[in-house]
Each structure stands twice: as C-alpha cells, then as structure tokens.
Design a protein around this motif. Sequence first.
Motif, PDB file in Angstrom:
ATOM      1  N   UNK A 161     -70.319 -10.786 -44.951  1.00 38.87           N
ATOM      2  CA  UNK A 161     -70.976 -12.016 -44.500  1.00 38.87           C
ATOM      3  C   UNK A 161     -71.272 -11.999 -43.008  1.00 38.87           C
ATOM      4  N   UNK A 162     -70.479 -11.255 -42.262  1.00 36.33           N
ATOM      5  CA  UNK A 162     -70.585 -11.286 -40.808  1.00 36.33           C
ATOM      6  C   UNK A 162     -71.649 -10.350 -40.249  1.00 36.33           C
ATOM      7  N   UNK A 210     -59.443 -10.001 -42.111  1.00 40.24           N
ATOM      8  CA  UNK A 210     -60.734  -9.648 -41.516  1.00 40.24           C
ATOM      9  C   UNK A 210     -61.179 -10.692 -40.498  1.00 40.24           C
ATOM     10  N   UNK A 211     -60.895 -11.977 -40.763  1.00 35.54           N
ATOM     11  CA  UNK A 211     -61.314 -13.033 -39.840  1.00 35.54           C
ATOM     12  C   UNK A 211     -60.657 -12.864 -38.473  1.00 35.54           C
ATOM     13  N   UNK A 232     -72.363  -1.553 -43.196  1.00 40.43           N
ATOM     14  CA  UNK A 232     -71.140  -2.107 -42.621  1.00 40.43           C
ATOM     15  C   UNK A 232     -70.814  -1.389 -41.318  1.00 40.43           C
ATOM     16  N   UNK A 233     -70.281  -2.099 -40.326  1.00 39.70           N
ATOM     17  CA  UNK A 233     -69.979  -1.461 -39.036  1.00 39.70           C
ATOM     18  C   UNK A 233     -68.839  -0.448 -39.161  1.00 39.70           C
ATOM     19  N   UNK A 280     -59.752  -9.891 -37.099  1.00 36.33           N
ATOM     20  CA  UNK A 280     -60.441  -8.779 -36.434  1.00 36.33           C
ATOM     21  C   UNK A 280     -61.815  -9.220 -35.941  1.00 36.33           C
ATOM     22  N   UNK A 281     -62.529  -9.962 -36.773  1.00 35.21           N
ATOM     23  CA  UNK A 281     -63.848 -10.448 -36.370  1.00 35.21           C
ATOM     24  C   UNK A 281     -63.738 -11.402 -35.180  1.00 35.21           C
ATOM     25  N   UNK A 282     -62.687 -12.232 -35.169  1.00 34.07           N
ATOM     26  CA  UNK A 282     -62.486 -13.161 -34.060  1.00 34.07           C
ATOM     27  C   UNK A 282     -62.268 -12.438 -32.747  1.00 34.07           C
ATOM     28  N   UNK A 283     -61.503 -11.364 -32.777  1.00 32.64           N
ATOM     29  CA  UNK A 283     -61.297 -10.573 -31.566  1.00 32.64           C
ATOM     30  C   UNK A 283     -62.611  -9.950 -31.108  1.00 32.64           C
ATOM     31  N   UNK A 284     -63.354  -9.414 -32.073  1.00 32.33           N
ATOM     32  CA  UNK A 284     -64.614  -8.764 -31.732  1.00 32.33           C
ATOM     33  C   UNK A 284     -65.623  -9.776 -31.172  1.00 32.33           C
ATOM     34  N   UNK A 285     -65.662 -10.975 -31.745  1.00 33.28           N
ATOM     35  CA  UNK A 285     -66.569 -12.012 -31.236  1.00 33.28           C
ATOM     36  C   UNK A 285     -66.222 -12.400 -29.806  1.00 33.28           C
TER      37      UNK A 285
END
Length: 421
Positions: free
Chosen positions: A318-319, A214-215, A325-326, A217-222
């Motif tokens: 947490x994000x 997940x981190x 949830x998105x 995927x979240x990193x790409x989205x950020x």
Amino acid sequence: MLAEELAAVRCDLEDFAAEVFESFGRADQRRWGSVYLRGLLMDGGRKSVEPMAARLGRDGNRQALAHFVTSSPWDPAHVRAKLAWRMQPVIRPAALVIDDTGFLKDGDASACVTRQYTGTAGKVTNCQAGVSLHLASDHASAAVDWRLFLPRSWDPASPEADPAKVARRTTCGIPPEAGHVEKWQLALDMVDETRSWGIDVPVAVADGGYGDTAAFRLGLQERGLHYVVGVSTTVTAHPGDAVPLTPPYSGTGRRPAARYPEPAQSVKSLVIEVGKHAARPVQWRGGSRPGTGRSGFKRMYSRFVALRIRPAGREIRKAVEGPELPACWLLAEWPAREPEPVQFWFSNLPEDTPLTTLVRLAKLRWRIEHDYREMKQALGLAHFEGRTWRGWHHHVTLVSAAHAFCTLQRLARAPKDTAPA
C-alpha cells in the motif's frame, strides 16, 4: 555508590542536578530533585522512598521525597530534554536504540498494570511495561525518553476495556486523553519528541518486537531515518533481483496487474537458500571479559550473511506506487557451529554499506540491555511503589538522570581513546 565515593563526587552531582533540573520553577523542587538523585545513587537495597529516606540522614524527609516524585507538578519532558542535550556530545550517538522493559507488580492498583508478556520475566505476568529511547554508541549510552504503555484494558474507548481498571484511571491520575497506543507508535512518538529537542541521530535500532511491524519501519523511513531492526524468522520477502511480471491479457475483463511470479519466502528460507558458505566473519567490538583479543578482552565475533531483498506484505504494498517493492538489506547471523541462521535484521541503509557497519549497528542493541541492567540492579528503576501515572514518569526520569551521571563519571575516569562498557 559507597558513601565515600558519593562524597568524593558530591560537587559534581550538585552541578549536574542544577543543570538537569534548571527548568524547575521552585527552589524546593530543585532541592528535592538533587536529594532524590543522591538517594538513588547511594549504596543500599531498595530505592523506593522510605528506604532512601532512611539512608539520607538529615535530608531523609520521607514526606517531602514522596510528594516530589508522586505529586509535584514538574514536567519530566523538560528534564529528559536536558539529559539529551547533556549526553549527546559525550556519547556521540551512532543510533537511537528503542526497546521496552517490564515492571513486575504484585497487585493491580498501579497505573496501567495488567497481565502481559514481558521479557523481564520471560512470560506473561502481572506488570507495567515501559518503552524507552536511548542515545547509544559503542562506548556509552543513556535513556533520554520514556513512555508508559497503556493496555487496551485500561482504555475506556477500547472494546477490551476492563470496567474495574477504567474506574481506577482517576485514582492513578491517568490523563483523560491517554489511550491505548501500540508500543511501536510510542517509539515513533519518542523519535519525534527527541528530534523536536534538536537531537538529530540518523539511524534507529530496535529488536523484532518493533521490526516485525511494517508500519514502524515505514514510519522511520518517512521521517528520513535509516534503521537496522530485528525481524522474526517468519517475516517474508522476495529476493532482491526478483522482477514483477505482467501476465498475458486474455482479451476480456480487467487487464492483469504486474506481480511477482513467485510467492514471497520467509527470511530464514532466503538465507538458507544462499547457503552457509556465504557467511563472512565479523568482529563488531571488544567485550568486557578477559580474552585473547589485542585489547586483552574477549572479541565479540560471529559469521553473517547480508542479502539484498524486497520485504513483502500488504502494508508495504500500500505504501509504494507501482508493482516493484523497495529493496533493503537482510542481515542474518549464522555462527559456524549452528546448522541454521539464528538472528535476522532488516536495514534500509544504502546498498554500498559495508557488512561490518550493518553488523555493528545491529549489535548495538546490547547497550540498552546494559542500561536496563544498571538501572534496575543499582539504581532502583523498578522499585517505585507509587501507583500514579505522574509518579511513574517522574521516577523513571530521575533514574535515567542518575544513570547519566554515573555514565559521565565513568567516561571522565576512563583512559583516553578507549571504549569503556
């Protein structure tokens, strides 16, 4: 390349080498860079220094080639940036594709070698692991960035450090600041580096080794990137129309927080629940083997289900702010002859993205497998026999340059308006 083929493109190769090695501060570095490229491109077996030197004739100075690739203080990042700038307008990349490959080793003296799983061998074995980032479109691709994965056993700050391996860091020339970093974080670091070069590609593609995290995927989205990443069957999510509810307050204690009334399901269960009838046929590209398609080649074709879902998990929770949830896409391949879906991807592309676009991007990862095959079988990617950190990074960069040159030659010879493999 055969000797006569290489002779025919010698001027093109010299011009290409002058361009990608422009950052080299000394004339001898530019000379031996060009010679090393020629050695990689020449027909022959192993592409390590000694056999290349034997094939290069008057330019076959083994000592000079070994010094250039192992010890010479040139920065591979400068060459990679030049490659990215040269290849971007030619490839017109639809995505950045990220993956890793193994470099099998017999001994344990090379930088960062350890027993670890690699898809190259399909098992846990003694190897190095390199993470690479490629510019890719349906018709061409090029590796433009690399990282050598440093296992925990090589990191003196890790509880899993192996004293014998830590002691070899100095001999291998591993920088003191280099520590263990997960492969997905190395991938994000390469995304950042390529963007610092001005390479702006809005979509990233990776397999489940990265998409399950997940981190990542979240990193790409950020970073403002869309992604289409593989996930394993056990990754969980809620249906897209699921709504968090707040349980009634009992009147005592803390008020309950809103939550989804049903537990998250595996992505496989979500797809099976909608049924095989939901799968739609998609052809994502023409193949390279003869077939019955209009182009005369076999069609790359299967059936796919696309659902809106809400990925679950602690890191996702947490994000986000609030209980909801998105939503994103869950894409699943479900061939007509299979009783269950066989592959799964998450994508944060917009809700109105056509199914064909999702499939085409998900399947674009074939380009990186194609690149690895060419670089390993024809250009000696895994033939480097040096043991140093610097030498490994130099060699993979030079092989990437040789591969880029081959790609440019292939595209120059291809008929216009075609998509060569």
